[in-house]
Design a protein around this motif. Structure first.
Motif, PDB file in Angstrom:
ATOM      1  N   PHE A   2       0.805  -1.200   0.000  1.00 20.09           N
ATOM      2  CA  PHE A   2       0.000   0.000   0.000  1.00 20.09           C
ATOM      3  C   PHE A   2       0.849   1.266   0.000  1.00 20.09           C
ATOM      4  O   PHE A   2       0.333   2.351  -0.249  1.00 20.09           O
ATOM      5  N   PHE A   3       2.175   1.161   0.298  1.00 20.61           N
ATOM      6  CA  PHE A   3       3.022   2.328   0.380  1.00 20.61           C
ATOM      7  C   PHE A   3       3.819   2.547  -0.901  1.00 20.61           C
ATOM      8  O   PHE A   3       4.561   3.498  -1.000  1.00 20.61           O
ATOM      9  N   ILE A   4       3.683   1.657  -1.873  1.00 29.18           N
ATOM     10  CA  ILE A   4       4.311   1.867  -3.168  1.00 29.18           C
ATOM     11  C   ILE A   4       3.399   2.788  -3.978  1.00 29.18           C
ATOM     12  O   ILE A   4       2.200   2.524  -4.099  1.00 29.18           O
ATOM     13  N   PRO A   5       3.925   3.888  -4.526  1.00 33.07           N
ATOM     14  CA  PRO A   5       3.043   4.900  -5.144  1.00 33.07           C
ATOM     15  C   PRO A   5       2.134   4.355  -6.234  1.00 33.07           C
ATOM     16  O   PRO A   5       0.934   4.645  -6.237  1.00 33.07           O
ATOM     17  N   ASN A   6       2.685   3.558  -7.183  1.00 33.47           N
ATOM     18  CA  ASN A   6       1.832   3.080  -8.261  1.00 33.47           C
ATOM     19  C   ASN A   6       0.793   2.077  -7.759  1.00 33.47           C
ATOM     20  O   ASN A   6      -0.349   2.057  -8.209  1.00 33.47           O
ATOM     21  N   LYS A   7       1.177   1.247  -6.780  1.00 34.99           N
ATOM     22  CA  LYS A   7       0.208   0.312  -6.202  1.00 34.99           C
ATOM     23  C   LYS A   7      -0.893   1.077  -5.463  1.00 34.99           C
ATOM     24  O   LYS A   7      -2.074   0.711  -5.534  1.00 34.99           O
ATOM     25  N   PHE A   8      -0.508   2.116  -4.767  1.00 38.26           N
ATOM     26  CA  PHE A   8      -1.493   2.915  -4.039  1.00 38.26           C
ATOM     27  C   PHE A   8      -2.484   3.569  -4.999  1.00 38.26           C
ATOM     28  O   PHE A   8      -3.688   3.666  -4.713  1.00 38.26           O
ATOM     29  N   LEU A   9      -1.989   4.022  -6.154  1.00 39.02           N
ATOM     30  CA  LEU A   9      -2.861   4.614  -7.171  1.00 39.02           C
ATOM     31  C   LEU A   9      -3.889   3.606  -7.656  1.00 39.02           C
ATOM     32  O   LEU A   9      -5.093   3.907  -7.756  1.00 39.02           O
ATOM     33  N   PHE A  10      -3.431   2.377  -7.947  1.00 38.72           N
ATOM     34  CA  PHE A  10      -4.360   1.357  -8.441  1.00 38.72           C
ATOM     35  C   PHE A  10      -5.334   0.904  -7.353  1.00 38.72           C
ATOM     36  O   PHE A  10      -6.477   0.551  -7.660  1.00 38.72           O
ATOM     37  N   ILE A  11      -4.894   0.912  -6.083  1.00 38.58           N
ATOM     38  CA  ILE A  11      -5.805   0.588  -4.980  1.00 38.58           C
ATOM     39  C   ILE A  11      -6.927   1.624  -4.915  1.00 38.58           C
ATOM     40  O   ILE A  11      -8.113   1.284  -4.762  1.00 38.58           O
ATOM     41  N   CYS A  12      -6.570   2.904  -5.037  1.00 35.76           N
ATOM     42  CA  CYS A  12      -7.577   3.975  -5.015  1.00 35.76           C
ATOM     43  C   CYS A  12      -8.534   3.846  -6.205  1.00 35.76           C
ATOM     44  O   CYS A  12      -9.752   4.050  -6.060  1.00 35.76           O
ATOM     45  N   MET A  13      -7.990   3.509  -7.381  1.00 41.67           N
ATOM     46  CA  MET A  13      -8.848   3.309  -8.555  1.00 41.67           C
ATOM     47  C   MET A  13      -9.778   2.117  -8.352  1.00 41.67           C
ATOM     48  O   MET A  13     -10.945   2.145  -8.762  1.00 41.67           O
ATOM     49  N   LEU A  14      -9.269   1.068  -7.717  1.00 40.32           N
ATOM     50  CA  LEU A  14     -10.074  -0.124  -7.460  1.00 40.32           C
ATOM     51  C   LEU A  14     -11.253   0.212  -6.547  1.00 40.32           C
ATOM     52  O   LEU A  14     -12.398  -0.184  -6.811  1.00 40.32           O
ATOM     53  N   LEU A  15     -10.974   0.940  -5.481  1.00 40.95           N
ATOM     54  CA  LEU A  15     -12.043   1.309  -4.549  1.00 40.95           C
ATOM     55  C   LEU A  15     -13.029   2.273  -5.201  1.00 40.95           C
ATOM     56  O   LEU A  15     -14.252   2.116  -5.073  1.00 40.95           O
ATOM     57  N   GLY A  16     -12.505   3.262  -5.915  1.00 42.78           N
ATOM     58  CA  GLY A  16     -13.376   4.255  -6.540  1.00 42.78           C
ATOM     59  C   GLY A  16     -14.234   3.680  -7.657  1.00 42.78           C
ATOM     60  O   GLY A  16     -15.395   4.084  -7.826  1.00 42.78           O
TER      61      GLY A  16
END
Length: 340
Positions: A2-16
């Motif tokens: 969750f602290f890797i920037p690109n992974k965090f971006l995709f996590i936010c896209m997944l939730l949104g």
């Protein structure tokens, strides 16, 4: 992760994307949300340290892309048919095809062919997302399409295949996959009567699944024999693990029995006796291989090899507290159900 920037971006896209899909006021908007969800989950699945994750992500992409293309095709076709002909029978046919594509996205039988093989090649982190969060949007979209007869057929098939498929499995990820298919059958059967039932069922199922996967991640367990070897030195951890297994299978008096009890009660009140008998019988088969796994480990305490080095495995206190709470919360849920 969750602290890797690109992974965090995709996590936010997944939730949104899931929130966007379930809050859309048109089928086109819901389809767009599902597509964004797919394209944000694929990069999360890919892992350079795991060569099998590429195969899993490819299978997942092809299956979900086929389901999405089928869904958008029949959304447009049903709109044209309703606009030009106002034919109710044809509209029901289009509704059935739309439901089939959503069931494929969900992993319900008989569209489950991709689900166990994808889960087998993923890490527990991705399996956790696949078993819980990825089911929310398809289930809510399925609840919009009221088709009782098709619901009953899919619920029966999912319960049967989810029970029989896990009998001879030694891979815990496959066992969790077939268990999920069985639970999908119960959730779909609840849509016949009340949409709120599947929400309660899904919430409790998600709690139990999260607890199970956290245990497997904590001990780095992927196969049944690893449970015997790894957890032989911590009896309390093993006891709580297997009690949560039985709770996930729906054995009373554990928490996992509560949502099944609600659905059984509502099926009886609505005179759906055939589907109730079939689902209850095959859920007992699902519970059978949980009990078999539990007894083999609890009764045989010294199955490890003599040369196996004993390691002091400790479980997080917070995790043990949550596991214990999930086992002891059935009386509270029962009281709540009887009052309200």
């Amino acid at each position: 992760m969750f602290f890797i920037p690109n992974k965090f971006l995709f996590i936010c896209m997944l939730l949104g994307s899931t929130i966007f899909s379930i809050s859309a006021n048109s089928w086109l908007g819901a389809w767009m949300g599902l597509e964004i969800n797919l394209l944000s989950f694929i990069p999360l699945m890919s892992n350079t340290k795991n060569i099998f994750s590429t195969e899993a992500s490819l299978k997942y992409f092809l299956t979900q892309a086929f389901a999405s293309s089928t869904l958008i095709f029949f959304i447009l076709l049903s709109f044209l048919i309703y606009l030009n002909y106002m034919n109710l029978n044809l509209n029901n046919l289009m509704k059935m095809f739309m439901l089939s594509s959503l069931f494929m996205k969900l992993g319900a039988a008989p569209f489950h062919f991709w689900f166990p093989s994808v889960m087998e090649n993923l890490s527990w982190n991705m399996n956790l997302i696949l078993l819980t969060w990825q089911k929310i949007a398809p289930m809510i979209l399925i609840s919009y399409l009221n088709f009782s007869l098709y619901y009953q057929m899919i619920a029966i098939l999912s319960t049967i295949i989810g029970s029989i498929g896990g009998l001879n499995q030694t891979n815990l990820r496959k066992i969790m996959a077939f268990s999920s298919i069985n639970h999908i059958g119960w959730m779909i059967s609840s849509l016949i009567m009340n949409n709120n039932l599947w929400k309660i069922y899904f919430f409790i199922y998600s709690i139990l699944t999260i607890l199970m996967i956290f245990i497997f991640m904590n001990f780095n367990i992927y196969f049944i024999n690893q449970i015997y070897l790894t957890m032989n030195f911590n009896l309390m951890s093993k006891f709580l693990l297997y009690m949560n297994f039985l709770s996930l299978g729906g054995l009373p008096p554990f928490l996992g029995f509560f949502p099944k009890w609600m659905i059984i009660n509502n099926l009886i009140l609505n005179n759906h006796f055939f589907i109730l008998i079939i689902m209850s019988i095959f859920t007992l088969i699902n519970l059978y291989y949980y009990i078999r796994l539990t007894l083999n480990s609890l009764l045989m305490m010294n199955m490890e090899q003599k040369w196996f080095i004993k390691i002091n495995y400790k479980m997080n206190f917070n995790l043990m507290f949550l596991m214990t709470l999930s086992l002891l919360s059935l009386p509270l849920c029962t009281l709540f159900y009887l009052i309200f």
